[in-house]
Every structure is written in structure tokens, then in C-alpha cells.
Design an enzyme around this catalytic site. Structure first.
Site, PDB file in Angstrom:
ATOM      1  N   LYS A 250       0.883  -1.177   0.000  1.00 30.00           N
ATOM      2  CA  LYS A 250       0.000   0.000   0.000  1.00 30.00           C
ATOM      3  C   LYS A 250       0.918   1.224   0.000  1.00 30.00           C
ATOM      4  O   LYS A 250       1.458   1.612   1.040  1.00 30.00           O
ATOM      5  CB  LYS A 250      -0.927   0.007   1.216  1.00 30.00           C
ATOM      6  CG  LYS A 250      -1.919   1.165   1.203  1.00 30.00           C
ATOM      7  CD  LYS A 250      -2.885   1.094   2.365  1.00 30.00           C
ATOM      8  CE  LYS A 250      -4.075   2.026   2.204  1.00 30.00           C
ATOM      9  NZ  LYS A 250      -3.760   3.425   2.003  1.00 30.00           N
ATOM     10  N   ARG A 255      -3.480   8.659  -5.235  1.00 26.62           N
ATOM     11  CA  ARG A 255      -4.101   7.731  -6.170  1.00 26.62           C
ATOM     12  C   ARG A 255      -4.436   8.480  -7.459  1.00 26.62           C
ATOM     13  O   ARG A 255      -5.030   9.555  -7.409  1.00 26.62           O
ATOM     14  CB  ARG A 255      -5.393   7.189  -5.563  1.00 26.62           C
ATOM     15  CG  ARG A 255      -6.098   6.189  -6.454  1.00 26.62           C
ATOM     16  CD  ARG A 255      -7.357   5.679  -5.778  1.00 26.62           C
ATOM     17  NE  ARG A 255      -7.920   4.563  -6.496  1.00 26.62           N
ATOM     18  CZ  ARG A 255      -8.645   3.605  -5.929  1.00 26.62           C
ATOM     19  NH1 ARG A 255      -8.868   3.627  -4.638  1.00 26.62           N
ATOM     20  NH2 ARG A 255      -9.133   2.624  -6.641  1.00 26.62           N
ATOM     21  N   GLU A 299      -0.612   4.443  -7.877  1.00 24.50           N
ATOM     22  CA  GLU A 299      -0.297   5.339  -6.772  1.00 24.50           C
ATOM     23  C   GLU A 299       0.965   6.080  -7.194  1.00 24.50           C
ATOM     24  O   GLU A 299       1.951   5.462  -7.611  1.00 24.50           O
ATOM     25  CB  GLU A 299      -0.091   4.524  -5.488  1.00 24.50           C
ATOM     26  CG  GLU A 299      -0.072   5.338  -4.228  1.00 24.50           C
ATOM     27  CD  GLU A 299      -1.457   5.725  -3.675  1.00 24.50           C
ATOM     28  OE1 GLU A 299      -2.496   5.364  -4.267  1.00 24.50           O
ATOM     29  OE2 GLU A 299      -1.480   6.413  -2.640  1.00 24.50           O
TER      30      GLU A 299
HETATM   31  P1  ATP Z   1      -6.541   5.755   2.675  1.00 23.90           P
HETATM   32  O1  ATP Z   1      -6.786   6.914   3.570  1.00 23.90           O
HETATM   33  O2  ATP Z   1      -6.143   4.505   3.408  1.00 23.90           O
HETATM   34  O3  ATP Z   1      -5.668   6.061   1.506  1.00 23.90           O
HETATM   35  P2  ATP Z   1      -8.847   5.743   0.920  1.00 23.90           P
HETATM   36  O4  ATP Z   1     -10.235   5.974   1.410  1.00 23.90           O
HETATM   37  O5  ATP Z   1      -8.243   6.791   0.048  1.00 23.90           O
HETATM   38  O6  ATP Z   1      -7.969   5.407   2.168  1.00 23.90           O
HETATM   39  P3  ATP Z   1      -9.012   2.939   0.566  1.00 23.90           P
HETATM   40  O7  ATP Z   1      -9.713   2.226  -0.505  1.00 23.90           O
HETATM   41  O8  ATP Z   1      -9.584   2.867   1.901  1.00 23.90           O
HETATM   42  O9  ATP Z   1      -8.818   4.430   0.084  1.00 23.90           O
HETATM   43  O10 ATP Z   1      -7.539   2.406   0.643  1.00 23.90           O
HETATM   44  C1  ATP Z   1      -6.893   2.095  -0.535  1.00 23.90           C
HETATM   45  C2  ATP Z   1      -6.066   3.281  -0.997  1.00 23.90           C
HETATM   46  O11 ATP Z   1      -4.719   2.914  -0.940  1.00 23.90           O
HETATM   47  C3  ATP Z   1      -6.369   3.608  -2.431  1.00 23.90           C
HETATM   48  O12 ATP Z   1      -7.318   4.654  -2.538  1.00 23.90           O
HETATM   49  C4  ATP Z   1      -5.007   3.987  -3.000  1.00 23.90           C
HETATM   50  O13 ATP Z   1      -4.864   5.393  -2.975  1.00 23.90           O
HETATM   51  C5  ATP Z   1      -4.011   3.425  -2.040  1.00 23.90           C
HETATM   52  N1  ATP Z   1      -3.189   2.321  -2.567  1.00 23.90           N
HETATM   53  C6  ATP Z   1      -1.847   2.265  -2.479  1.00 23.90           C
HETATM   54  N2  ATP Z   1      -1.389   1.114  -2.993  1.00 23.90           N
HETATM   55  C7  ATP Z   1      -2.465   0.418  -3.431  1.00 23.90           C
HETATM   56  C8  ATP Z   1      -2.615  -0.854  -4.032  1.00 23.90           C
HETATM   57  N3  ATP Z   1      -1.577  -1.637  -4.289  1.00 23.90           N
HETATM   58  N4  ATP Z   1      -3.887  -1.255  -4.353  1.00 23.90           N
HETATM   59  C9  ATP Z   1      -4.946  -0.470  -4.079  1.00 23.90           C
HETATM   60  N5  ATP Z   1      -4.847   0.742  -3.494  1.00 23.90           N
HETATM   61  C10 ATP Z   1      -3.617   1.181  -3.167  1.00 23.90           C
END
Ligand code: ATP
Length: 583
Positions: A250, A255, A299
Site C-alpha cells: 500500500k 491515487r 499510486e
Molecule cells: P486511505 O486513507 O487509506 O488512503 P482511501 O479511502 O483513500 O484510504 P481505501 O480504498 O480505503 O482508500 O484504501 C486504498 C487506498 O490505498 C487507495 O485509494 C489507494 O490510494 C491506495 N493504494 C496504495 N497502494 C495500493 C494498491 N496496491 N492497491 C490499491 N490501493 C492502493
């Protein structure tokens, strides 16, 4: 359709704090709207001219609006400004001045004319743009009634703020045109794939539900992102995913959804803003890496070019400038870690299972110094998962995203589900994750902070009721600079009373329109007699609150208020926390 009708609708919406009534009013409005105007009425109702991803804004500040108003009224700007100060709002000031000495137009404004003129204003750029924008806006003012002036002024300065959220619009569309709530699913799906509610409304009115069901993803139009659930115990993660999963690093960056059609590229942020201009370098890297038409998700992180080491998230903030120059590109070099593919050469891949999407990525992406696939490992036991988690942390990541390998592991646009589970335990607290909460109010400080913010009232989002429910009052973790910045950011969002979509038992000293999301950490979630999150849902007469909340220093500008942590997620985190403590 006359614009006066829309103005009357705005006025009624403003005077209600009931969401049911809001939906009812929208249903009436939509039913009375001629089919060819429905998309325009949807945009105007949320204070926009086009879907957010187009990035089309009026760029017409209060100063310009005052200038236009004073010219139409034949008074000096100073007297208009005085009225604005007296009434505290430009729209109210315009209405009052028009009642006293406004023009008496013979023609009436139509919604079409207003929309088309506003669109032209938004599209007017370059040399002489300001003058032209003022001229266009004056044309509308000359034909407007006092009530219409009020809302024209608020619309053009982007302060309409009726508080109508996407979910409310979707509820109203379903009721207005299908009469059956069960059809909500199709509307929502179409919205998740197109990110354009005006377009969905238009298709619904023109081609019915079948037309809506046929809406597909298209290059150039962002797809609402698939999101992960969170869990804090590797054993439970594996169990949930059927004993085996694809664990991916992660990355802690931004994103980005990247679209390519021939030589044309689009980049969209987590909240679907068009950020193509911010990363010209990333576009070049993608061009070199993938020789197809595509929609991929990655990302984006800043790296140290010498070692390839990923830099902390804060480094990327230096790239968040209006004009990206060579300096930014060289000083803060970026790299992309691709983790998904949604579309390839005319084919929608969202319904293919994740292992197949990953295989396609492995086949078509030529990895370079700046473009890589997310590091991943297929794991089937706790030890391996833990070891991979620690490796991810050592490599500068936040943790892992564990992905289902099952047949049904499709790309679920716009959904947070258990096909992806994030694992980023914060060892300092019992929380499985930080919370992203919305500022809805503030309390005055004491002592040194008298006259300034002392603490902020923070809320989560409940999509079912489209409301923001309070979770904590946070006053720690902020530097003096943060408080100064927050006061500046929230200045224009101040409200006289609680926002109709905020559900709070506490009465704050200041209320704000929900718009700013901050990352908050804390010791644990507990039952609360004062916070409305999960009220009556886990314990009668109690909600859930966050103990010892603290601002992490991270402004989540990549999230809209509706992207904040939801009530349901907080309930799940609370239940997991209980489980974790018992473990
Ligand atoms: P967070 O605050 O944890 O980034 P979020 O609400 O933006 O949360 P979530 O779906 O909860 O998003 O967590 C996944 C996030 O992690 C994605 O939005 C992306 O930005 C990031 N990310 C980083 N690496 C990956 C990966 N390998 N696969 C999916 N998402 C990833």
C-alpha cells in the site's frame, strides 16, 4: 422553463432541514423539468455547470460580481460592498438592492439562457476574459428579479451551498422517473461508471432505465474508485478472503486514474478532479510504458532518483501547485506504481476477476525506472502475510492491500467492500486505521487561544441518510500554523446555523458547511452520550466517539466530504477493536 421556478425551488430547499422534504422538492422539480433541460437542472441544483471532473469553474470572484452588480444598478461599488457587510452575504445584498432599485425587466430569464450564459462565462479564458465575463453576467442581471439575482450571485461565486448531495439527487431521480426505490442500484452503477449525474439523468429521461443499464465506461470520463475495507488481524483477513490473497504494497502517495486514447491523456485524482496538468512527467513515463489505449490506476509517489527510495507522502505535496515547472519536476521526481486496469483497447475489464486484470497488466506494462507494478505476493498463511507487511513498511509503504483472488473479484466502481482489505495497523492505539473526518463546527479557544479556534467538531459521513454525524471534538495535534491555515480555509464556509446535513447534539460556537476533511487518530472508539455517529445502533441512547483524538497533520484535500470515513466503517472498526482487545 423559467429560471424563476428554479429560484423558488432554491428558496424552499434553503428553508428546510429535512432530507425527506428535500427529496420531495427535487422530485417535483425534476418532474416539471422538460427532458432536454434535465442534465442542466441537475448541475445547477448542485451549484455547478458541468460534472466536477471537467474542472470547468466560473472563476468569477465576489469582487467581479460586485462590479457587475454595481454597474447594472448604477451605483458605486462601495455602496454594494457596504450592503454585503451589513447583510453578511452577497446574494442577500443583491436581492435587497434589487428590491429597492433594481431594473424592471420585460423579458423573463429562462433556465436555458441562464445555463448557456453561465457556460460561456466558465469557458471564457485568456486575454480580456474578465471584461467579457462581466459583460455576459450583466446580461443576466439585467433580466433578473430580486430572488433570481440572489441565486445568480451565489451560483457565479460558487456559494450556492444548498447542501444537496449526490445521494439525494439519486434518490430523487429514482422516485421521479421510475417510482421504485429498487431501481436505485442501476442509477448508482451508471453514476459510478460515468461520474456524471447530469448525464445519467438525461439518459434516464430520454431512454429510460434500459438506457441507464447500458451506460459503459469511457476513456476520458473518470470511473469512481473501488475502495478497501480495513481489518487489523492478518488471520481474519486471510479467513475473509478464503485463506489466500494477493497482498500488494500500500503505497503512501496520491491515487491517480490515468486514461489514454491515442495521444490524448487524462489524469484524475482520488476525488476525480482533472489533474492532467500536474504530472506531465508521469504522462511521458506512461506513454513509454504502455502502448495501448487504457484506463489504469496507480499510486504516484515522490522518489529519490539516485536510490529509487520512496519519499514520505509530504514530499508529494510540493507538486500540488497551480503551475508545475521544470523545477518541480526535477526537485520532486515522481514514479507510478500501477495496481489495476479497468479498460484496454475498447474492452471494459471491470467485470474480469482481479487475477486476470493483474495478468493483463503484467503482459502490457513495460516496467521502467519510473513505472512499476505494485509489488505483490500471493500468500496463504499468517506468517507470510506478517513478513510481507513488515517488508512493505521497511520499503516506505503504509502497509498492505490484500486482494481477493476469487472468481467474483471484479472491479467494484464506487464501492468500499471486502474484495480489497487494507492492513495498516497503528500500533500506538487500538484503532485499525486513522479516521478521515469532516470539520462541521468549531469551539472558541481559551487563554492564549481566546478569539481563535480552540477545537474543531468533527463528523463522519452516513450515505444512507446523506448526513454528517459527529465523532469527536479535536484540539490537539495542531500547530499555530495549522490553526491559522484552518481559519483561512474555513472563513468562507461559515454558516449562521448548523448545516441541514449535519446531525449534532452538541452546539458549536461556529458552524461550517461540511467541506474540509482532516485525518484524525485517537486512542480508541467508545460509547458516547454526546456524539451522534452510530446513535442507537450499537447501544440504545448512545453513539460512538473517539477518545483522545489528535490531528495527524494531514489535510485530506484529495477527499470530498462524502469520501470521509462512513458511520458503517466506524461501527465496524469499533467491533473489530473489541475483538482485537479480547484476542
Ligand atoms: P486511505 O486513507 O487509506 O488512503 P482511501 O479511502 O483513500 O484510504 P481505501 O480504498 O480505503 O482508500 O484504501 C486504498 C487506498 O490505498 C487507495 O485509494 C489507494 O490510494 C491506495 N493504494 C496504495 N497502494 C495500493 C494498491 N496496491 N492497491 C490499491 N490501493 C492502493
Amino acid at each position: 422553463m423559467e429560471y424563476a421556478k428554479l429560484a423558488r425551488f432554491y428558496s424552499k430547499i434553503e428553508s428546510t432541514s429535512s432530507r425527506t422534504r428535500m427529496i420531495q422538492l427535487l422530485v417535483e422539480l425534476f418532474r416539471e423539468t422538460p427532458p432536454e433541460l434535465i442534465d442542466k437542472v441537475v448541475y445547477l441544483s448542485v451549484g455547478r455547470i458541468a460534472p466536477e471532473y471537467t474542472g470547468l469553474d466560473y472563476n468569477f470572484g465576489e469582487k467581479l460580481a460586485i462590479k457587475a452588480l454595481s454597474e447594472v444598478l448604477g451605483v458605486d461599488e462601495h455602496s454594494v460592498e457596504e450592503k454585503v457587510v451589513e447583510l453578511g452575504d452577497l446574494g442577500d445584498a443583491g436581492q435587497k438592492l434589487y428590491e429597492e432599485k433594481g431594473p424592471q425587466p420585460e423579458d423573463r430569464l429562462s433556465v436555458r439562457e441562464v445555463y448557456e450564459t453561465l457556460l460561456e462565462i466558465a469557458r471564457t479564458t485568456g486575454v480580456g476574459a474578465l471584461k467579457r465575463k462581466i459583460e455576459l453576467f450583466k446580461r443576466l442581471l439585467l433580466k433578473a428579479s430580486p430572488l433570481e439575482v440572489k441565486y445568480l450571485l451565489r451560483t457565479i461565486t460558487e456559494k450556492l451551498r444548498l447542501g444537496i448531495g449526490d445521494n439525494t439527487i439519486m434518490d430523487a431521480l429514482v422516485l421521479a422517473f421510475t417510482g421504485d426505490q429498487r431501481n436505485r442500484f442501476h442509477i448508482e452503477r451508471a453514476y459510478n461508471l460515468s461520474s456524471d449525474l447530469g448525464y445519467v439523468a438525461k439518459v434516464l429521461v430520454e431512454r429510460g432505465l434500459e438506457g441507464v443499464k447500458a451506460i459503459k465506461i469511457e476513456v476520458g470520463r473518470p470511473v469512481r474508485p473501488m475502495l478497501a475495507e480495513r481489518m487489523s488481524m492478518p488471520s481474519l483477513i486471510l479467513k475473509k478472503l478464503g485463506g489466500r490473497c494477493g497482498a500488494e504494497y500500500k503505497y503512501d502517495g496520491e491515487r491517480i486514474q490515468a486514461h489514454r486514447k491515442g495521444e490524448e491523456f487524462w489524469l484524475y485524482s482520488r476525488r476525480l478532479e482533472n489533474i492532467t496538468h500536474q504530472f506531465p512527467d508521469l504522462i511521458e513515463f506512461l506513454k513509454e510504458s504502455i502502448h495501448h489505449d487504457f484506463i489504469v490506476e496507480l499510486e504516484c509517489v515522490v522518489i529519490d532518483p539516485a536510490s529509487g527510495q520512496i519519499q514520505p507522502f509530504q514530499a508529494l505535496m510540493n507538486r500540488k501547485v497551480k503551475y508545475v515547472s521544470r523545477y518541480h519536476i526535477l526537485k520532486y521526481p515522481v514514479a507510478g506504481f500501477i495496481f489495476d486496469i479497468l479498460y484496454l483497447d475498447g474492452e471494459d475489464l471491470t467485470l474480469k476477476p482481479y487475477p486476470e486484470r493483474r495478468r493483463i497488466l503484467e503482459k502490457i506494462v513495460k516496467t521502467t525506472e519510473r513505472i512499476n507494478l505494485a509489488t505483490r505476493k500471493v500468500v496463504d498463511n499468517v506468517e507470510e502475510l506478517e513478513a510481507f507487511f513488515h517488508q512493505a513498511i521497511e520499503d516506505g509503504c503504509e502497509g498492505l492491500v490484500c486482494k481477493s483472488l476469487a472468481e467474483n473479484s471484479v472491479y467494484e466502481a464506487g464501492k468500499r467492500g471486502f474484495l480489497w482489505i487494507k492492513y495498516k495497523r497503528d500500533y500506538k492505539s487500538h484503532l485499525a486505521d486513522t479516521l478521515d473526518l469532516v470539520v462541521v463546527g468549531a469551539f472558541h479557544g481559551k487563554g492564549q487561544r481566546a478569539g481563535h479556534f480552540g477545537s474543531l467538531l468533527m463528523a463522519c459521513y452516513d450515505p444512507e441518510t446523506d448526513q454528517f454525524k459527529t465523532v469527536c471534538k479535536v484540539g490537539t495535534g495542531f500547530t499555530e500554523e495549522d490553526f491559522r491555515k484552518l481559519e483561512e480555509m474555513l472563513k468562507d464556509r461559515r454558516m449562521e446555523h448548523r448545516h441541514p446535513r449535519v446531525n449534532s447534539l452538541l452546539s458549536a460556537d461556529m458552524w461550517f458547511e461540511p467541506f474540509l476533511v482532516l485525518e484524525i487518530t485517537g486512542a480508541e472508539l467508545t460509547y458516547s452520550p454526546v456524539h451522534t455517529c452510530a446513535w442507537d445502533k450499537v447501544k440504545p441512547g448512545r453513539g460512538l466517539g473517539l477518545r483522545f483524538p489528535r490531528f495527524t497533520g494531514r489535510y485530506r484535500l484529495d477527499k470530498r466530504p462524502e469520501d470521509a470515513t462512513t458511520e458503517r466503517e466506524i461501527i465496524e472498526m469499533f467491533l473489530q477493536q473489541k475483538q482485537y482487545k479480547a484476542y
